[in-house]
Design a protein around this motif. Structure first.
Motif, PDB file in Angstrom:
ATOM      1  N   MET A  79      -6.113   1.698  -2.766  1.00 30.00           N
ATOM      2  CA  MET A  79      -6.661   3.049  -2.466  1.00 30.00           C
ATOM      3  C   MET A  79      -7.962   3.255  -3.212  1.00 30.00           C
ATOM      4  O   MET A  79      -9.193   3.694  -2.820  1.00 30.00           O
ATOM      5  N   GLY A  80      -8.341   2.519  -4.443  1.00 31.95           N
ATOM      6  CA  GLY A  80      -9.518   2.400  -5.086  1.00 31.95           C
ATOM      7  C   GLY A  80     -10.572   1.732  -4.394  1.00 31.95           C
ATOM      8  O   GLY A  80     -11.794   2.169  -4.451  1.00 31.95           O
ATOM      9  N   LEU A  81     -10.104   0.588  -3.587  1.00 32.79           N
ATOM     10  CA  LEU A  81     -11.109   0.165  -2.646  1.00 32.79           C
ATOM     11  C   LEU A  81     -11.611   0.961  -1.609  1.00 32.79           C
ATOM     12  O   LEU A  81     -13.097   1.063  -1.291  1.00 32.79           O
ATOM     13  N   GLY A  82     -10.897   1.536  -1.133  1.00 30.40           N
ATOM     14  CA  GLY A  82     -11.283   2.654  -0.058  1.00 30.40           C
ATOM     15  C   GLY A  82     -12.256   3.858  -0.841  1.00 30.40           C
ATOM     16  O   GLY A  82     -13.150   4.228  -0.222  1.00 30.40           O
ATOM     17  N   ALA A  83     -11.906   4.336  -1.938  1.00 32.75           N
ATOM     18  CA  ALA A  83     -12.512   5.174  -2.475  1.00 32.75           C
ATOM     19  C   ALA A  83     -13.927   4.939  -2.947  1.00 32.75           C
ATOM     20  O   ALA A  83     -14.945   5.598  -2.728  1.00 32.75           O
ATOM     21  N   TYR A  84     -13.900   3.654  -3.368  1.00 31.36           N
ATOM     22  CA  TYR A  84     -15.277   3.169  -3.992  1.00 31.36           C
ATOM     23  C   TYR A  84     -16.202   3.079  -2.751  1.00 31.36           C
ATOM     24  O   TYR A  84     -17.463   3.230  -2.647  1.00 31.36           O
ATOM     25  N   THR A  85     -15.674   2.391  -1.677  1.00 29.41           N
ATOM     26  CA  THR A  85     -16.570   2.212  -0.617  1.00 29.41           C
ATOM     27  C   THR A  85     -16.895   3.501   0.148  1.00 29.41           C
ATOM     28  O   THR A  85     -18.001   3.678   0.339  1.00 29.41           O
ATOM     29  N   VAL A  86     -16.424   4.359   0.091  1.00 32.61           N
ATOM     30  CA  VAL A  86     -16.800   5.920   0.568  1.00 32.61           C
ATOM     31  C   VAL A  86     -17.710   6.298  -0.491  1.00 32.61           C
ATOM     32  O   VAL A  86     -19.020   6.866  -0.081  1.00 32.61           O
ATOM     33  N   ALA A 103     -14.625   2.976   6.960  1.00 32.15           N
ATOM     34  CA  ALA A 103     -15.102   1.798   6.459  1.00 32.15           C
ATOM     35  C   ALA A 103     -14.355   1.556   5.133  1.00 32.15           C
ATOM     36  O   ALA A 103     -14.091   0.316   4.909  1.00 32.15           O
ATOM     37  N   GLY A 104     -13.869   2.487   4.555  1.00 30.91           N
ATOM     38  CA  GLY A 104     -12.905   2.528   3.318  1.00 30.91           C
ATOM     39  C   GLY A 104     -11.677   1.858   3.581  1.00 30.91           C
ATOM     40  O   GLY A 104     -11.038   0.935   3.086  1.00 30.91           O
ATOM     41  N   GLY A 105     -11.108   2.289   4.756  1.00 27.46           N
ATOM     42  CA  GLY A 105      -9.805   1.642   5.312  1.00 27.46           C
ATOM     43  C   GLY A 105     -10.103   0.131   5.516  1.00 27.46           C
ATOM     44  O   GLY A 105      -8.998  -0.824   5.400  1.00 27.46           O
ATOM     45  N   VAL A 106     -11.098  -0.123   6.285  1.00 24.26           N
ATOM     46  CA  VAL A 106     -11.430  -1.726   6.665  1.00 24.26           C
ATOM     47  C   VAL A 106     -11.450  -2.400   5.354  1.00 24.26           C
ATOM     48  O   VAL A 106     -10.935  -3.670   5.286  1.00 24.26           O
ATOM     49  N   VAL A 107     -12.295  -2.252   4.410  1.00 22.78           N
ATOM     50  CA  VAL A 107     -12.608  -2.856   3.183  1.00 22.78           C
ATOM     51  C   VAL A 107     -11.285  -3.123   2.503  1.00 22.78           C
ATOM     52  O   VAL A 107     -10.981  -4.148   2.142  1.00 22.78           O
ATOM     53  N   SER A 228      -2.722  -1.782   3.469  1.00 26.64           N
ATOM     54  CA  SER A 228      -4.035  -1.635   2.861  1.00 26.64           C
ATOM     55  C   SER A 228      -5.011  -0.490   3.551  1.00 26.64           C
ATOM     56  O   SER A 228      -5.638   0.183   2.912  1.00 26.64           O
ATOM     57  N   PHE A 229      -4.974  -0.658   5.009  1.00 33.76           N
ATOM     58  CA  PHE A 229      -5.850   0.408   5.653  1.00 33.76           C
ATOM     59  C   PHE A 229      -5.436   1.779   5.427  1.00 33.76           C
ATOM     60  O   PHE A 229      -6.258   2.511   5.167  1.00 33.76           O
ATOM     61  N   TYR A 230      -4.037   2.074   5.682  1.00 35.41           N
ATOM     62  CA  TYR A 230      -3.671   3.173   5.262  1.00 35.41           C
ATOM     63  C   TYR A 230      -4.012   3.676   3.761  1.00 35.41           C
ATOM     64  O   TYR A 230      -4.419   4.734   3.658  1.00 35.41           O
ATOM     65  N   ALA A 231      -4.021   2.538   2.779  1.00 34.06           N
ATOM     66  CA  ALA A 231      -4.209   3.136   1.344  1.00 34.06           C
ATOM     67  C   ALA A 231      -5.757   3.254   1.340  1.00 34.06           C
ATOM     68  O   ALA A 231      -6.071   4.307   0.481  1.00 34.06           O
ATOM     69  N   GLY A 232      -6.365   2.548   2.039  1.00 37.05           N
ATOM     70  CA  GLY A 232      -8.035   2.880   1.913  1.00 37.05           C
ATOM     71  C   GLY A 232      -8.465   4.056   2.503  1.00 37.05           C
ATOM     72  O   GLY A 232      -9.203   4.853   1.917  1.00 37.05           O
ATOM     73  N   VAL A 233      -7.850   4.490   3.670  1.00 32.87           N
ATOM     74  CA  VAL A 233      -8.115   5.498   4.182  1.00 32.87           C
ATOM     75  C   VAL A 233      -7.767   6.860   3.290  1.00 32.87           C
ATOM     76  O   VAL A 233      -8.415   7.753   3.027  1.00 32.87           O
ATOM     77  N   ALA A 234      -6.519   6.656   2.512  1.00 33.47           N
ATOM     78  CA  ALA A 234      -6.020   7.496   1.652  1.00 33.47           C
ATOM     79  C   ALA A 234      -6.990   7.802   0.448  1.00 33.47           C
ATOM     80  O   ALA A 234      -7.165   8.803  -0.064  1.00 33.47           O
TER      81      ALA A 234
END
Length: 345
Positions: A79-86, A103-107, A228-234
């Motif tokens: 989730m942190g990876l997605g949040a920082y990407t955004v 993009a956050g989900g992909v990262v 992880s994609f779901y976590a990144g989007v979240a």
């Protein structure tokens, strides 16, 4: 056509909604989702958005742990990876918010695939330790790089849609809720495909699955990537919702929260992820009401965080002992009771 509880065709057996009653309930649920923001105040809209974000992340973890049998305590890190990407894309590129969330989900997905590589050799407690190590590595990276803002983190400007700033819970609701619903339908449909059946086969008996021709590494990495994609989007939705991202925003206890959610809700069930995330999100709010109602409630507020952690632990132990299939199984029992009533013995 149905004969008793069986179907005549494979298509009927694999249908997402296998009865008219389920379709009616779906229509009712959609109507409630559309009506809710117009009758709820800011507090309940805030909770609805937070529950939706947690449901999305819990559903991703359920794909990995509940359906594939791979234990992870790194959901908060993804989730942190997605949040920082955004946050970085919003601040430096100014790209549209939906592209940032994707993009956050992909990262996060790429990070999940890397973390999932050891899953072919280790599983169970050892795999959980690997994901914990990944959480600490992610926290170190978030706190020690300039482009992530260091320990101070990053501020996130409000998302905008055709020039309209999404800066209130009411406006964000119309983004967060549809994205979560799409992710839920995506997960439900995925489990009806060959990929979903492979996940379940690996969970039930990975050696037998490999003998039957299922490439374990490919599907395990796919499960890690999807989770992880779901976590990144979240995490991306979380960043737009709270509008600040710091290394302390995604601690290990958050990963434990999501693991508790799928245990309490019911592992290996889409409904379980929804009920678990809803229940575990509302527990702290209920605790606040209880503490405020007690004599000297203001002084006891400082103990709310440790009390919440203790309650989470007790809930996990309680459900594992008394109802290992979680709230989803309790709901199924209620449905069966009323399905058979008044002819139940």
């Amino acid at each position: 056509m149905r004969i008793g509880t069986f179907k005549e065709t494979y298509v009927a057996d694999a249908a997402l909604f296998d009865s008219q009653t389920q379709k009616i309930w779906l229509v009712v649920a959609v109507a409630l989702v559309l009506i809710f923001p117009f009758v709820a105040n800011d507090y309940w809209l805030y909770l609805a958005c937070l529950v939706s974000i947690n449901v999305a992340s819990a559903t991703g973890l359920n794909l990995l742990t509940g359906y594939t049998g791979l234990v992870s305590l790194g959901q908060a890190a993804f989730m942190g990876l997605g949040a920082y990407t955004v946050a970085i894309m919003q601040a430096r590129l100014g790209t549209p918010f939906l592209l940032n969330i994707l993009a956050g989900g992909v990262v996060a997905m790429l990070g999940g695939i890397v973390v999932g590589i050891p899953s072919l050799r280790v599983k169970g407690l050892y795999l959980a330790i690997v994901t914990i190590a990944a959480s600490f590595i992610a926290h170190f990276l978030f706190a020690n790089f300039d482009f992530t803002g260091g320990t101070g983190g990053l501020s996130v400007q409000p998302a905008s849609f055709f020039g309209l700033p999404l800066d209130t819970s009411f406006r964000l609701y119309w983004v967060i809720m549809p994205v979560t619903i799409l992710m839920l339908f995506g997960a439900a449909n995925l489990l009806r495909t060959r990929i979903g059946r492979a996940f379940i086969a690996i969970r039930d008996r990975d050696i037998s699955a490999e003998v039957l021709g299922i490439p374990l590494l490919r599907y395990k990495l796919m499960s890690f990537g999807l989770s992880s994609f779901y976590a990144g989007v979240a995490g991306g939705l979380w960043a737009y919702f709270f509008r600040v991202v710091t290394p302390e925003s995604f601690p290990l206890v958050m990963s434990i929260f999501f693991l508790a959610a799928i245990i309490v809700g019911g592992m290996g069930s889409i409904l379980g992820g929804i009920l678990g995330a809803l229940f575990m999100t509302m527990v702290p709010e209920l605790l606040k009401f209880v503490v405020d109602a007690l004599p000297g409630g203001n002084e006891m507020t400082v103990y709310l965080s440790p009390i919440r952690t203790i309650v989470f632990g007790l809930l996990i132990v309680g459900f594992l002992v008394f109802e290992p299939h979680g709230l989803a199984e309790i709901w199924r029992r209620i449905r069966r009771f009323f399905h058979l009533w008044p002819f139940r013995n």
